[in-house]
Design a protein around this motif. Sequence first.
Motif, PDB file in Angstrom:
ATOM      1  N   GLY A  95       0.823  -1.207   0.000  1.00 54.89           N
ATOM      2  CA  GLY A  95       0.000   0.000   0.000  1.00 54.89           C
ATOM      3  C   GLY A  95       0.853   1.250   0.000  1.00 54.89           C
ATOM      4  O   GLY A  95       0.575   2.209  -0.730  1.00 54.89           O
ATOM      5  N   LEU A  96       1.905   1.244   0.797  1.00 49.92           N
ATOM      6  CA  LEU A  96       2.824   2.380   0.838  1.00 49.92           C
ATOM      7  C   LEU A  96       3.540   2.532  -0.497  1.00 49.92           C
ATOM      8  O   LEU A  96       3.737   3.645  -0.989  1.00 49.92           O
ATOM      9  N   TYR A  97       3.928   1.399  -1.084  1.00 47.68           N
ATOM     10  CA  TYR A  97       4.599   1.407  -2.385  1.00 47.68           C
ATOM     11  C   TYR A  97       3.708   2.044  -3.443  1.00 47.68           C
ATOM     12  O   TYR A  97       4.151   2.923  -4.201  1.00 47.68           O
ATOM     13  N   ASP A  98       2.468   1.621  -3.518  1.00 46.12           N
ATOM     14  CA  ASP A  98       1.543   2.154  -4.518  1.00 46.12           C
ATOM     15  C   ASP A  98       1.361   3.663  -4.348  1.00 46.12           C
ATOM     16  O   ASP A  98       1.347   4.412  -5.332  1.00 46.12           O
ATOM     17  N   GLU A  99       1.245   4.105  -3.110  1.00 48.24           N
ATOM     18  CA  GLU A  99       1.056   5.529  -2.834  1.00 48.24           C
ATOM     19  C   GLU A  99       2.284   6.339  -3.237  1.00 48.24           C
ATOM     20  O   GLU A  99       2.169   7.376  -3.902  1.00 48.24           O
ATOM     21  N   MET A 100       3.463   5.855  -2.865  1.00 46.48           N
ATOM     22  CA  MET A 100       4.687   6.587  -3.185  1.00 46.48           C
ATOM     23  C   MET A 100       4.963   6.596  -4.676  1.00 46.48           C
ATOM     24  O   MET A 100       5.370   7.616  -5.240  1.00 46.48           O
ATOM     25  N   LEU A 101       4.725   5.467  -5.332  1.00 47.20           N
ATOM     26  CA  LEU A 101       4.953   5.387  -6.769  1.00 47.20           C
ATOM     27  C   LEU A 101       4.048   6.355  -7.518  1.00 47.20           C
ATOM     28  O   LEU A 101       4.478   7.050  -8.452  1.00 47.20           O
ATOM     29  N   THR A 102       2.796   6.425  -7.102  1.00 47.77           N
ATOM     30  CA  THR A 102       1.854   7.353  -7.720  1.00 47.77           C
ATOM     31  C   THR A 102       2.340   8.791  -7.581  1.00 47.77           C
ATOM     32  O   THR A 102       2.306   9.575  -8.541  1.00 47.77           O
ATOM     33  N   ASN A 103       2.828   9.139  -6.397  1.00 44.90           N
ATOM     34  CA  ASN A 103       3.303  10.504  -6.154  1.00 44.90           C
ATOM     35  C   ASN A 103       4.570  10.813  -6.940  1.00 44.90           C
ATOM     36  O   ASN A 103       4.739  11.921  -7.469  1.00 44.90           O
ATOM     37  N   ILE A 104       5.475   9.844  -7.022  1.00 46.25           N
ATOM     38  CA  ILE A 104       6.725  10.047  -7.759  1.00 46.25           C
ATOM     39  C   ILE A 104       6.439  10.253  -9.243  1.00 46.25           C
ATOM     40  O   ILE A 104       6.970  11.177  -9.872  1.00 46.25           O
ATOM     41  N   ILE A 105       5.604   9.402  -9.802  1.00 50.14           N
ATOM     42  CA  ILE A 105       5.283   9.528 -11.230  1.00 50.14           C
ATOM     43  C   ILE A 105       4.546  10.824 -11.497  1.00 50.14           C
ATOM     44  O   ILE A 105       4.778  11.493 -12.518  1.00 50.14           O
ATOM     45  N   ALA A 106       3.677  11.231 -10.583  1.00 49.53           N
ATOM     46  CA  ALA A 106       2.965  12.506 -10.731  1.00 49.53           C
ATOM     47  C   ALA A 106       3.955  13.664 -10.783  1.00 49.53           C
ATOM     48  O   ALA A 106       3.756  14.637 -11.532  1.00 49.53           O
ATOM     49  N   GLY A 107       5.036  13.573 -10.005  1.00 47.98           N
ATOM     50  CA  GLY A 107       6.067  14.608 -10.024  1.00 47.98           C
ATOM     51  C   GLY A 107       6.737  14.696 -11.382  1.00 47.98           C
ATOM     52  O   GLY A 107       6.965  15.796 -11.908  1.00 47.98           O
ATOM     53  N   PHE A 108       7.033  13.545 -11.976  1.00 50.98           N
ATOM     54  CA  PHE A 108       7.636  13.531 -13.315  1.00 50.98           C
ATOM     55  C   PHE A 108       6.646  14.039 -14.361  1.00 50.98           C
ATOM     56  O   PHE A 108       7.040  14.697 -15.333  1.00 50.98           O
ATOM     57  N   GLU A 109       5.376  13.739 -14.166  1.00 49.01           N
ATOM     58  CA  GLU A 109       4.357  14.243 -15.099  1.00 49.01           C
ATOM     59  C   GLU A 109       4.284  15.763 -15.055  1.00 49.01           C
ATOM     60  O   GLU A 109       4.107  16.417 -16.095  1.00 49.01           O
ATOM     61  N   GLN A 110       4.438  16.331 -13.854  1.00 49.99           N
ATOM     62  CA  GLN A 110       4.443  17.790 -13.735  1.00 49.99           C
ATOM     63  C   GLN A 110       5.647  18.392 -14.444  1.00 49.99           C
ATOM     64  O   GLN A 110       5.550  19.436 -15.086  1.00 49.99           O
ATOM     65  N   MET A 111       6.793  17.738 -14.335  1.00 51.23           N
ATOM     66  CA  MET A 111       7.974  18.184 -15.070  1.00 51.23           C
ATOM     67  C   MET A 111       7.698  18.169 -16.575  1.00 51.23           C
ATOM     68  O   MET A 111       8.006  19.131 -17.290  1.00 51.23           O
ATOM     69  N   ALA A 112       7.118  17.065 -17.036  1.00 47.78           N
ATOM     70  CA  ALA A 112       6.834  16.915 -18.468  1.00 47.78           C
ATOM     71  C   ALA A 112       5.843  17.976 -18.945  1.00 47.78           C
ATOM     72  O   ALA A 112       6.025  18.588 -20.005  1.00 47.78           O
TER      73      ALA A 112
END
Length: 221
Positions: free
Chosen positions: A125-142
């Motif tokens: 559960g923690l993994y899924d939450e952190m992964l979602t947030n990390i990818i969202a950060g890269f999406e904001q960069m993009a």
Amino acid sequence: MPKDTFHNLPEEKKEKITNAFLREFAIHPYDKASLSSVVKSLGIAKGSVYQYFDDKLDLFTYLIEECSAVKMKYVGQLKRENFNDFWGYFRSLYSEGVKFDLENPLESHFLHSLADNLNSPSVKGLYDEMLTNIIAGFEQMAKHEVELGLFRDDIPIKTIGFILYKNGRAINEQMEVTGHINPKESIKKGKPVYEGKVDQLMETVDNYIKILQRALDKEST
């Protein structure tokens, strides 16, 4: 979060406890990390851990937050607007990451092994939450680069964000597969992940940038 009993400890004792658990989780995946072996090495009762933290996950989350805060002191000072293009910024993130690694080897090893730790069933559960947030950060960069007209606008932002995320992982994986780094050995010796291998890392980063530029820069299409 740590209980007041932990915050009230002398700084030297807090650091000793924190470092011992950082090392344990850097060497072993979450489900195999042993609180018992750590407290034995520290010479404290296992029950002491539960006076300081609610449970193992609470301790682990604390370590993530502490290490992330230390790394942010390095990479957080970088501002995209101070670079002519995204790739200069991208490269500098790695340069600052290297400084973080050389000056904070325990914290660096912990974060380097975090992906493997988070693949443990107990923390999915923690993994899924952190992964979602990390990818969202890269999406904001993009999204920012697309809005500036520097990245292609014919590729979905979610796809670009995921590509950036996966390439970050791939760089570290390549360094391990090629034998340039061996985190399991360097943590045992108390050495930084990239000690003596900084040039190889930055060369690898530069090679990935060449590929990514061709794939994502608008002017290259």
